[in-house]
Scaffold this motif. Sequence first.
Motif, PDB file in Angstrom:
ATOM      1  N   VAL A 241       0.840  -1.204   0.000  1.00 36.55           N
ATOM      2  CA  VAL A 241       0.000   0.000   0.000  1.00 36.55           C
ATOM      3  C   VAL A 241       0.872   1.250   0.000  1.00 36.55           C
ATOM      4  CG1 VAL A 241      -1.664   1.342   1.343  1.00 36.55           C
ATOM      5  CG2 VAL A 241      -1.957  -1.135   1.108  1.00 36.55           C
ATOM      6  N   LEU A 242       1.951   1.226   0.792  1.00 41.27           N
ATOM      7  CA  LEU A 242       2.837   2.380   0.830  1.00 41.27           C
ATOM      8  C   LEU A 242       3.524   2.611  -0.508  1.00 41.27           C
ATOM      9  CD1 LEU A 242       4.492   1.877   4.357  1.00 41.27           C
ATOM     10  CD2 LEU A 242       2.750   3.552   3.714  1.00 41.27           C
ATOM     11  N   ARG A 243       3.817   1.534  -1.221  1.00 37.29           N
ATOM     12  CA  ARG A 243       4.529   1.694  -2.490  1.00 37.29           C
ATOM     13  C   ARG A 243       3.566   2.024  -3.629  1.00 37.29           C
ATOM     14  NH1 ARG A 243       8.920  -2.461  -5.048  1.00 37.29           N
ATOM     15  NH2 ARG A 243      10.021  -1.776  -3.153  1.00 37.29           N
ATOM     16  N   TYR A 244       2.426   1.315  -3.707  1.00 37.49           N
ATOM     17  CA  TYR A 244       1.548   1.458  -4.876  1.00 37.49           C
ATOM     18  C   TYR A 244       0.329   2.337  -4.621  1.00 37.49           C
ATOM     19  CZ  TYR A 244       4.373  -2.591  -6.099  1.00 37.49           C
ATOM     20  OH  TYR A 244       5.414  -3.426  -6.344  1.00 37.49           O
ATOM     21  N   GLY A 245       0.060   2.628  -3.334  1.00 38.99           N
ATOM     22  CA  GLY A 245      -1.061   3.500  -3.014  1.00 38.99           C
ATOM     23  C   GLY A 245      -2.413   2.798  -3.082  1.00 38.99           C
ATOM     24  N   LEU A 246      -3.470   3.585  -2.953  1.00 37.18           N
ATOM     25  CA  LEU A 246      -4.846   3.097  -2.985  1.00 37.18           C
ATOM     26  C   LEU A 246      -5.495   3.473  -4.315  1.00 37.18           C
ATOM     27  CD1 LEU A 246      -5.901   4.048   0.654  1.00 37.18           C
ATOM     28  CD2 LEU A 246      -5.336   1.773  -0.214  1.00 37.18           C
ATOM     29  N   PRO A 247      -6.532   2.784  -4.748  1.00 34.79           N
ATOM     30  CA  PRO A 247      -7.107   1.605  -4.088  1.00 34.79           C
ATOM     31  C   PRO A 247      -6.190   0.387  -4.224  1.00 34.79           C
ATOM     32  CG  PRO A 247      -8.119   1.937  -6.211  1.00 34.79           C
ATOM     33  CD  PRO A 247      -7.231   3.121  -6.001  1.00 34.79           C
ATOM     34  N   VAL A 248      -6.431  -0.607  -3.363  1.00 34.71           N
ATOM     35  CA  VAL A 248      -5.605  -1.812  -3.361  1.00 34.71           C
ATOM     36  C   VAL A 248      -5.813  -2.574  -4.663  1.00 34.71           C
ATOM     37  CG1 VAL A 248      -5.213  -4.026  -2.236  1.00 34.71           C
ATOM     38  CG2 VAL A 248      -5.655  -1.973  -0.848  1.00 34.71           C
ATOM     39  N   ASP A 249      -4.734  -2.753  -5.379  1.00 34.94           N
ATOM     40  CA  ASP A 249      -4.813  -3.487  -6.641  1.00 34.94           C
ATOM     41  C   ASP A 249      -3.490  -4.219  -6.866  1.00 34.94           C
ATOM     42  OD1 ASP A 249      -5.528  -4.504  -9.077  1.00 34.94           O
ATOM     43  OD2 ASP A 249      -5.120  -2.643 -10.179  1.00 34.94           O
TER      44      ASP A 249
END
Length: 311
Positions: A241-249
């Motif tokens: 989440v910290l690396r790719y951000g939201l939404p979770v994918d």
Amino acid sequence: MVAKVDDELKKLSITYNEKLQHLSLVQRKKTTNLVTSDLEDFLPADIGSKFEFINSEFLLTILVVVNSQTEQDFLRTYESIGSEIAAFGGPDWASTYNPPNLGKDDGNFGPEGNRTRVKGSPVVPGSAVKIHTEGDVFLYSITVLKGHYEAGYFEGNDFVAGKYIDYLDAIKSAFREKRYTVREFNFDPSKAGGVDSQIDQAKWELQQTLTTIVRWCRAHYGEIYAGWIHLKVIKAFVESVLRYGLPVDFLSVFVEPNMKREKQQMASLVEAVGKLRSELKTTDIGGDDVSAADDDTDNLPFVFHKFNPTL
């Protein structure tokens, strides 16, 4: 929960180590040392019926450890060891023999009797008996005088009580000077030959403790292991989440590599992810650079955590 389980395991480990040390201790007793081993460890229970051991008001049987090199010298000289210890003197009535004065106060009593006028060894002549052999070391029993009483006397109208002079410490010191070791005969027949039973008991206790530890580990392993893997999954999720951000994918997976081809497989994995998501590709990883991926995961196009699930 983890802290509680860890404390329980530490306590079990301490108990196991204590049992292991106790087993080593009783096993060392199996190796007889005539100087330090308990008499019950090597003397038979019926030793008292085979040899005479005296402990009376005036006589005492003691044990002397002698090696083969000094045995003959010991047998020649033991009767004279400590020749200044025992007091055999007393009033010299022979030189002052006077029948009319018999029974009268001649002042030749108490401290005036000069008990130490004649001295000698407290060892009873001819009392040495070999009772045990261990290699080239022998155990002899000898009988000695325990000590003597000094008579009381009056000082004016006050009576000074007599006292007992003990020889035992002086005897030990005299034999020690001749490089012989003296042991007192402290023997409990009920404990004789008990080393083997002590070893069996220690082995049984050690096995019982080990069985308890194994059962405890089986009962707690699954729970602890599941919690540990759960933490790994949470860590991967949070860093994703910290690396790719939201939404979770994103997709989280476990990969078991072939340990002999770990570098090649890592390079292939990096290449495959880079082709699927070219925007995630940061720095080219390949060849010897793959070995640095364990320490610098920021150079990988995916979140990566290496761990050994068998530890």
